[in-house]
Design a protein around this motif. Structure first.
Motif, PDB file in Angstrom:
ATOM      1  N   LEU A   1       8.229   6.725   0.658  1.00  0.00           N
ATOM      2  CA  LEU A   1       9.327   5.866   0.208  1.00  0.00           C
ATOM      3  C   LEU A   1      10.187   5.409   1.392  1.00  0.00           C
ATOM      4  N   CYS A   2      10.495   6.346   2.302  1.00  0.00           N
ATOM      5  CA  CYS A   2      11.284   5.965   3.482  1.00  0.00           C
ATOM      6  C   CYS A   2      10.518   4.936   4.311  1.00  0.00           C
TER       7      CYS A   2
ATOM      8  N   ILE B   1       0.844  -1.200   0.000  1.00  0.00           N
ATOM      9  CA  ILE B   1       0.000   0.000   0.000  1.00  0.00           C
ATOM     10  C   ILE B   1       0.878   1.249   0.000  1.00  0.00           C
ATOM     11  N   LEU B   2       1.928   1.232   0.836  1.00  0.00           N
ATOM     12  CA  LEU B   2       2.825   2.389   0.868  1.00  0.00           C
ATOM     13  C   LEU B   2       3.475   2.590  -0.497  1.00  0.00           C
ATOM     14  N   ALA B   3       3.879   1.484  -1.134  1.00  0.00           N
ATOM     15  CA  ALA B   3       4.518   1.594  -2.449  1.00  0.00           C
ATOM     16  C   ALA B   3       3.538   2.163  -3.466  1.00  0.00           C
ATOM     17  N   ALA B   4       2.298   1.658  -3.454  1.00  0.00           N
ATOM     18  CA  ALA B   4       1.304   2.149  -4.412  1.00  0.00           C
ATOM     19  C   ALA B   4       1.017   3.624  -4.177  1.00  0.00           C
ATOM     20  N   LEU B   5       0.911   4.015  -2.909  1.00  0.00           N
ATOM     21  CA  LEU B   5       0.625   5.423  -2.617  1.00  0.00           C
ATOM     22  C   LEU B   5       1.787   6.315  -3.022  1.00  0.00           C
TER      23      LEU B   5
ATOM     24  N   LEU C   1       3.798  -3.088  -9.341  1.00  0.00           N
ATOM     25  CA  LEU C   1       3.611  -1.769  -8.735  1.00  0.00           C
ATOM     26  C   LEU C   1       2.227  -1.624  -8.115  1.00  0.00           C
ATOM     27  N   LEU C   2       1.217  -2.150  -8.805  1.00  0.00           N
ATOM     28  CA  LEU C   2      -0.159  -1.981  -8.351  1.00  0.00           C
ATOM     29  C   LEU C   2      -0.859  -3.330  -8.324  1.00  0.00           C
ATOM     30  N   PRO C   3      -0.476  -4.195  -7.365  1.00  0.00           N
ATOM     31  CA  PRO C   3      -1.086  -5.526  -7.314  1.00  0.00           C
ATOM     32  C   PRO C   3      -2.552  -5.445  -6.894  1.00  0.00           C
ATOM     33  N   PRO C   4      -3.338  -6.460  -7.249  1.00  0.00           N
ATOM     34  CA  PRO C   4      -4.781  -6.397  -6.985  1.00  0.00           C
ATOM     35  C   PRO C   4      -5.125  -6.124  -5.522  1.00  0.00           C
ATOM     36  N   GLU C   5      -4.266  -6.580  -4.568  1.00  0.00           N
ATOM     37  CA  GLU C   5      -4.683  -6.423  -3.168  1.00  0.00           C
ATOM     38  C   GLU C   5      -4.708  -4.968  -2.699  1.00  0.00           C
ATOM     39  N   VAL C   6      -4.043  -4.051  -3.436  1.00  0.00           N
ATOM     40  CA  VAL C   6      -4.098  -2.651  -2.996  1.00  0.00           C
ATOM     41  C   VAL C   6      -5.302  -1.915  -3.579  1.00  0.00           C
ATOM     42  N   LEU C   7      -5.989  -2.520  -4.557  1.00  0.00           N
ATOM     43  CA  LEU C   7      -7.074  -1.794  -5.221  1.00  0.00           C
ATOM     44  C   LEU C   7      -8.208  -1.406  -4.279  1.00  0.00           C
ATOM     45  N   PRO C   8      -8.667  -2.308  -3.378  1.00  0.00           N
ATOM     46  CA  PRO C   8      -9.745  -1.872  -2.469  1.00  0.00           C
ATOM     47  C   PRO C   8      -9.340  -0.671  -1.628  1.00  0.00           C
ATOM     48  N   VAL C   9      -8.077  -0.648  -1.174  1.00  0.00           N
ATOM     49  CA  VAL C   9      -7.626   0.480  -0.347  1.00  0.00           C
ATOM     50  C   VAL C   9      -7.555   1.754  -1.183  1.00  0.00           C
ATOM     51  N   LEU C  10      -6.967   1.661  -2.400  1.00  0.00           N
ATOM     52  CA  LEU C  10      -6.911   2.833  -3.281  1.00  0.00           C
ATOM     53  C   LEU C  10      -8.315   3.353  -3.566  1.00  0.00           C
ATOM     54  N   SER C  11      -9.225   2.415  -3.833  1.00  0.00           N
ATOM     55  CA  SER C  11     -10.591   2.803  -4.160  1.00  0.00           C
ATOM     56  C   SER C  11     -11.250   3.495  -2.973  1.00  0.00           C
TER      57      SER C  11
ATOM     58  N   THR D   1      -5.960  16.799  -1.752  1.00  0.00           N
ATOM     59  CA  THR D   1      -5.394  17.103  -3.066  1.00  0.00           C
ATOM     60  C   THR D   1      -4.152  16.270  -3.346  1.00  0.00           C
ATOM     61  N   TRP D   2      -3.321  16.047  -2.305  1.00  0.00           N
ATOM     62  CA  TRP D   2      -2.012  15.451  -2.552  1.00  0.00           C
ATOM     63  C   TRP D   2      -2.041  13.930  -2.543  1.00  0.00           C
ATOM     64  N   LEU D   3      -2.983  13.352  -1.783  1.00  0.00           N
ATOM     65  CA  LEU D   3      -2.941  11.899  -1.583  1.00  0.00           C
ATOM     66  C   LEU D   3      -4.245  11.214  -1.981  1.00  0.00           C
ATOM     67  N   LEU D   4      -5.402  11.794  -1.591  1.00  0.00           N
ATOM     68  CA  LEU D   4      -6.662  11.072  -1.759  1.00  0.00           C
ATOM     69  C   LEU D   4      -7.194  11.194  -3.186  1.00  0.00           C
ATOM     70  N   LEU D   5      -7.228  12.425  -3.737  1.00  0.00           N
ATOM     71  CA  LEU D   5      -7.706  12.566  -5.119  1.00  0.00           C
ATOM     72  C   LEU D   5      -6.789  11.840  -6.101  1.00  0.00           C
ATOM     73  N   PRO D   6      -5.444  11.925  -5.953  1.00  0.00           N
ATOM     74  CA  PRO D   6      -4.614  11.087  -6.830  1.00  0.00           C
ATOM     75  C   PRO D   6      -4.968   9.603  -6.765  1.00  0.00           C
ATOM     76  N   SER D   7      -5.372   9.118  -5.581  1.00  0.00           N
ATOM     77  CA  SER D   7      -5.823   7.726  -5.500  1.00  0.00           C
ATOM     78  C   SER D   7      -7.068   7.526  -6.343  1.00  0.00           C
ATOM     79  N   PHE D   8      -7.953   8.539  -6.345  1.00  0.00           N
ATOM     80  CA  PHE D   8      -9.140   8.447  -7.196  1.00  0.00           C
ATOM     81  C   PHE D   8      -8.752   8.412  -8.671  1.00  0.00           C
ATOM     82  N   PHE D   9      -7.851   9.318  -9.078  1.00  0.00           N
ATOM     83  CA  PHE D   9      -7.404   9.318 -10.483  1.00  0.00           C
ATOM     84  C   PHE D   9      -6.805   7.967 -10.850  1.00  0.00           C
ATOM     85  N   MET D  10      -6.071   7.371  -9.887  1.00  0.00           N
ATOM     86  CA  MET D  10      -5.447   6.080 -10.159  1.00  0.00           C
ATOM     87  C   MET D  10      -6.510   5.003 -10.344  1.00  0.00           C
TER      88      MET D  10
END
Lengths: 474, 474
Positions: free
Chosen positions: B302-303, A59-63, A111-121, A343-352
């Motif tokens: 990243l850290c 999750i940290l890597a995907a974010l 980079l974006l394995p299926p298990e992170v998708l629910p969290v990103l979503s 703006t910096w973390l949550l909306l980019p997750s939406f765009f992703m």
């Protein structure tokens, strides 16, 4: 009373060292003795890290990827004279299955394995709700009224009606293979109409500020018209979702009734309560700020879950909470802080998540891209003509009317939220979704070049009072 | 150029109405005709809402509950003269299986169904990383040095060594049923030692500010000692996790080597890079702020993922990122905005996951609670004596020494993060975890009353320069 400053010189280094040796050394030695006595290393098998650890890492890597991608592409877009959101949307598509997934599926999966998708979503949904809350807070019925309700209503509604019709015609004439499986015809057709007729207020405000147009008469009219168009489009979306959900006219009417009830409760129940609870006369202590932040966030979350429960997407509740919130200094400060991570973390997750749902391959060959071009043309031309004609009727000159048309064609983030809602509700097929994402990206990117084509010259210095958002020199 | 303000009066209401009728009415009528022609309602079965919708609703509901619970309990705790974190931790335990789950399991399951737990846990982990980043940014080696490194090192380390020994003794003497299944003896025993010897810097800072002690000599010494203790405890945790992960001395040495390499890369590689990238001489435009925010967040993520990957928890990387970050005005502003949602939404999610993992029933009957009392006594007495004795040796009077002991006994959030890490790594059984959560809650809540018992009088007005955090009147 003894004080640290007074006492330090009285203690010699020798005394301190001896104390340290005794007070730290002895317990450490005792601990070491015990650990050795019980046998080290232990006889049990080495315990593997918990199963959750791997997920946290992913999750940290995907974010990190999502934040870096959206942030970097956003800055790049600004350097190219585009609004940031164009870069952010493009980053999502590039990192999704369409580009990175097609070129290097292994890398993309790693980079974006299926298990992170629910969290990103989930992060994206929270982000959209919080973002729509800030939009609701910015929307002001008063400003709209003072800027010529007649002109903005005429331009806003005409700018919806014509592209809506174009979208309905497109939905009927597109090959049947693009029709979402299982969806009723009417909701699908109406949804297509709606998704061609969006104007994005927040992105438009950014573009106008960048072009030095936000405080001009034309810019104000564009913002007011876009505000009217936006409110109307959300109401139409609620209606389309109600139709889709209800299945029948009766079911739709029930959902609309619930939405109306919700709106009444928020306006006549929650709004006065919030005004009392968030009285600006309260002292500005950290505890009072924490209390205000809790009230603001809980209101947004409760309103969002109410509309989600009714069946018309969480974002309506979030906008309603923004409209109902008193505009005190404390609320504004808290909203500004909320906007940061949003703006910096949550909306980019939406765009992703949008990018991950976009499969450009499903547009389907040359015919598909021809259809995509036709949809794009219908959207842009419908919006443009639908704005230009009433502006001319209101006696604007050709140049101003054309500039207004270009402004209203900006679709940005709002379009993506609507598309994502349609995909989730089964009103869009994958192929149509990909087409529409392309359409949203292109129409948003068109805004600044079109303005320049129609004779607007970007000022050297941003207009006074406008929020400047220019790249630093170099 | 035609301007909105100039033109509006020239258009009559009649003309506007006619235009509206033509431009909006005709397309709407055409749309309606098409929808009716294709047959409404559609013949297909009503399409159910997507499967994701229910999850979104449940996540929003859980977050509303978590935010309201933590926020409300935090404000209540402050009214009772306690630091906010005591209320936030208590809210997590109350809403978890121990209290709400025991009284009304159906309600608890409905409010916090299993499907929201992964999202809450991810939000909590992100929150802990971002929070530890802000702690790292606050930690300043310079301040520590100027406040008497000898005194603070002596008090800080002595205040760790004694409770650590007490924890090791407790681990060896506790009934075998509390030992985590499958864990090696040495890591378990060391972890118990560590978890009794924590002092929480951020919570202590809040308590001292509330008591008007933050800027006094004694308060400064307490903060410096707690800083030394905190850094030491994190290093020890890294070591214990390395031992637990490596299984053997060699494996532990390899992990420690990776951590050392990571620290070197951050300090000599990332820190100068960040100082160059985040040059305070850059202009303060929104675009520059967005760029700075991206760099800050991506560095933290990243850290955090690097240390998580090494096997010593994401929070170390986050603290390291905070230490390596230049303290420019832009970075401080961005950190302040990040802190908003972190405090209001993400950390409460962490408290909730801790609460959901806490099963007070597993402490196990009268014997269990006797053991819990013994652990609590060992933790508090170890910390108290371990601070009081070196303070006396440094020639503080009895009252100041006792007050210092009371301050260092504050465990707060830091303890919970360590406990959660231990539970995830399999170093704590459920029963021990529940005991330790009780211990953390009680020792944190003890701080203010103990200070008053040892003769400290809370000032009417908070000391000048201290961050006041008092309840609003009434």
């Amino acid at each position: 009373m003894a004080d640290a400053e007074n006492l330090r010189p009285a203690v010699t280094a020798r005394r301190a060292l001896l104390s340290y040796g005794a007070l730290v050394g002895i317990p450490v030695a005792a601990t070491a003795l015990i650990v050795v006595a019980i046998g080290y290393p232990g006889t049990a098998a080495p315990h593997a890290a918990a199963s959750g650890a791997n997920t946290t890492y992913r999750i940290l890597a995907a974010l990190a990827l999502v934040t870096a991608g959206a942030g970097g592409a956003g800055v790049l877009a600004r350097r190219l004279g585009q609004p940031r959101v164009v870069g952010e949307i493009a980053a999502g598509v590039l990192l999704g299955p369409s580009v990175l997934g097609a070129l290097a599926p292994g890398v993309q999966h790693w980079l974006l394995p299926p298990e992170v998708l629910p969290v990103l979503s989930a992060l994206g949904q929270i982000g959209v709700s919080l973002f729509m809350f800030t939009v609701g807070l910015e929307l002001s019925v008063g400003t709209l009224r003072s800027n010529g309700l007649t002109a903005s209503a005429l331009i806003g509604h005409s700018g919806i009606a014509l592209p809506f019709l174009a979208g309905v015609v497109a939905a009927v004439t597109l090959p049947a293979s693009y029709r979402p499986p299982g969806a009723s015809t009417a909701p699908y057709v109406l949804f297509m109409g709606l998704s061609l007729s969006i104007t994005a207020v927040p992105v438009l405000a950014r573009v106008l500020a960048e072009e030095g147009l936000l405080r001009t008469g034309l810019g104000t009219l564009a913002m007011a018209s876009a505000g009217v168009a936006d409110v109307t489009a959300w109401c139409l979306l609620a209606l389309v979702l109600a139709v889709a959900r209800g299945g029948s006219l009766l079911g739709a009417a029930v959902t609309v009734g619930w939405v109306a009830l919700f709106a009444l409760v928020v306006w006549y129940g929650l709004r006065p309560l919030l005004a009392r609870w968030l009285d600006p006369a309260r002292p500005d202590t950290p505890l009072a700020m924490a209390r205000t932040a809790t009230i603001v966030l809980v209101s947004v979350l409760l309103c969002a879950l109410a509309t989600e429960r009714i069946g018309v997407h969480a974002l309506f509740g979030a906008v309603a909470a923004g409209l109902a919130m008193p505009r005190t200094a404390a609320v504004r400060q808290i909203t500004w802080r909320i906007e940061g991570l949003t703006t910096w973390l949550l909306l980019p997750s939406f765009f992703m998540t949008v990018g991950l749902s976009t499969r450009l391959g499903t547009v389907g060959g040359a015919t598909g891209w021809l259809c995509c071009g036709a949809v794009l043309l219908a959207a842009a031309a419908g919006k443009f003509v639908g704005t230009l004609v009433p502006a001319r009727l209101m006696r604007f000159d050709w140049r101003s009317s054309a500039q207004l048309g270009a402004m209203m064609n900006c679709r940005g983030l709002t379009e993506l939220i609507i598309l994502n809602t349609g995909l989730a509700a089964g009103l869009l097929s994958r192929g149509l979704f990909a087409m529409m994402v392309v359409m949203a990206l292109v129409t948003t990117a068109m805004t600044s070049p079109l303005l320049r084509l129609f004779g607007h010259r970007r000022p050297r210095q941003p207009a006074a009072g406008a929020a400047p958002e220019c790249a630093p020199p170099g």
